[in-house]
Design an enzyme around this catalytic site. Sequence first.
Site, PDB file in Angstrom:
ATOM      1  CG  HIS A   1     -12.109  -4.585   8.674  1.00 29.48           C
ATOM      2  ND1 HIS A   1     -10.758  -4.855   8.772  1.00 29.48           N
ATOM      3  CD2 HIS A   1     -12.205  -3.332   8.161  1.00 29.48           C
ATOM      4  CE1 HIS A   1     -10.065  -3.799   8.374  1.00 29.48           C
ATOM      5  NE2 HIS A   1     -10.922  -2.860   7.995  1.00 29.48           N
TER       6      HIS A   1
ATOM      7  CB  SER B   1     -11.253  -0.403   9.774  1.00 34.13           C
ATOM      8  OG  SER B   1     -11.308   1.000   9.833  1.00 34.13           O
TER       9      SER B   1
ATOM     10  CE  LYS C   1      -9.721  -3.781   4.852  1.00 36.26           C
ATOM     11  NZ  LYS C   1      -8.395  -3.211   4.662  1.00 36.26           N
TER      12      LYS C   1
HETATM   13  C1  LIG Z   1     -13.689  -0.251   6.300  1.00 35.94           C
HETATM   14  C2  LIG Z   1     -12.802  -0.155   5.101  1.00 35.94           C
HETATM   15  N1  LIG Z   1     -13.354   0.175   3.925  1.00 35.94           N
HETATM   16  C3  LIG Z   1     -12.619   0.264   2.812  1.00 35.94           C
HETATM   17  C4  LIG Z   1     -11.260   0.025   2.831  1.00 35.94           C
HETATM   18  C5  LIG Z   1     -10.486   0.178   1.573  1.00 35.94           C
HETATM   19  O1  LIG Z   1     -10.225  -1.061   1.010  1.00 35.94           O
HETATM   20  P1  LIG Z   1      -8.947  -1.290   0.071  1.00 35.94           P
HETATM   21  O2  LIG Z   1      -7.788  -1.470   0.965  1.00 35.94           O
HETATM   22  O3  LIG Z   1      -9.281  -2.473  -0.730  1.00 35.94           O
HETATM   23  O4  LIG Z   1      -8.798  -0.045  -0.763  1.00 35.94           O
HETATM   24  C6  LIG Z   1     -10.654  -0.337   4.041  1.00 35.94           C
HETATM   25  C7  LIG Z   1      -9.221  -0.654   4.206  1.00 35.94           C
HETATM   26  O5  LIG Z   1      -8.325  -0.467   3.558  1.00 35.94           O
HETATM   27  C8  LIG Z   1     -11.444  -0.419   5.198  1.00 35.94           C
HETATM   28  O6  LIG Z   1     -10.891  -0.728   6.374  1.00 35.94           O
END
Ligand SMILES: Cc1ncc(COP(=O)(O)O)c(C=O)c1O
Length: 407
Positions: free
Chosen positions: A207, A179, A244
Amino acid sequence: MFDALQEELKELRAQGLYRSCRRVEAIEGARIRIDGRWLIHLASNNYLGLSQHPRVVAAAQEAIQRYGAGTGSARLISGTFSIHEELEERLARFKQAQSALVFPTGYMANLGIIQALVGPGDLVIGDHLNHASLVDASRLSRAAFRVYPHRDLDRLESALKHRAGRYRRVLIVTEGVFSMDGDLAPLPGIAELTRRYNAWLLIDDAHATGVFGAQGRGTLEHFGIPPEGQSPFEGILQMGTLSKALGSQGGYLAGPRVVVDYLRNKARSFIYTTALAPASAAAALEALNLIEEEPVLRAGLWNNVREWVSALDEMGCDLISRASPIVPIRIGSSEEAVALAQRLFEAGIYAPAIRPPTVPAGSARIRTSLTALHTQADSKSAIFSFKNSLESEKIGLFPVKAYDDFH
Ligand SMILES: Cc1ncc(COP(=O)(O)O)c(C=O)c1O
């Protein structure tokens, strides 16, 4: 009474690590309004622009009309609506898995999945740059937890060789697309090690879903690793977020039916929380339809990425990766990254500085991300302002002019 907290905050400020929220007043296409000014938005994970798509918005509105704004209950009590089950079936099909389970956020999905699947007597091995939700989940699980250097297959293998036999269950955890770095995990190699050491693999495709692979199914499709049932790699689980490229909110696991059934019974962040809002579920469902029906969205996104990367390369930027819509520019010191982000802001671009502890010490960066919503005019304007800001930040001679001041 709270002096110690004040002191810590003061220290964060002194180190350039103090954080605050920017108040966004409006969003339109790839533009964002902050402090009354419209800026080009280079900080969104809404990769395909689906959060604003008329069909996605209409689906959310219809769901509110039909079910109300909230679910009023946890999934196992009375919070499982037909829209949740439709979404889970749709996600399973899209991810080519037997089954899927939806959580209220991606963060909660990771907490619930890892805590349920491993515990004392088990081992989690994760990439050094894994997202905080994966790290927190691994720690909270009370399994033994080891990290391997970023994308380093040799070190992963040596950790497996020396440790795997000592534990009941071994879970390898990696992001598909990282990310904050934008690069991809070496999944064919990781999947092979998973098989060889009889481990399980959890891929966080937050992502990648909607972005990578011919149909947008994510990193497994991108690397040509066969889907469940046709794969020699039995132990692969995919998680992702609806927040996303799917433009909504929520998280999910896609995998074998038995795993989903187990999580429904054991994952605490699934059981002890109110079910995902119907509007979010309906929006994500419609987004999946659009991802399938409109590959042109993905093509537009990738065109924008190519153009942006080549413009930054021409400017001599130190790019951390060029492999995805996440294009981070290495700066190093937090203070310099914050100063450049401020310059960019003044020049009409929103691209914030990412600092420790989100990224390792000394690796502060400007993280830019592209979407299908960026038009030719947006790109031209962003490139112009970026060039101008970089130059003025380096030599500090002239004030930054906004693109519109010149045109
Ligand atoms: C790699 C990754 N996993 C999990 C999440 C968590 O997802 P959420 O925003 O839906 O809580 C994110 C970003 O927020 C992320 O970038």
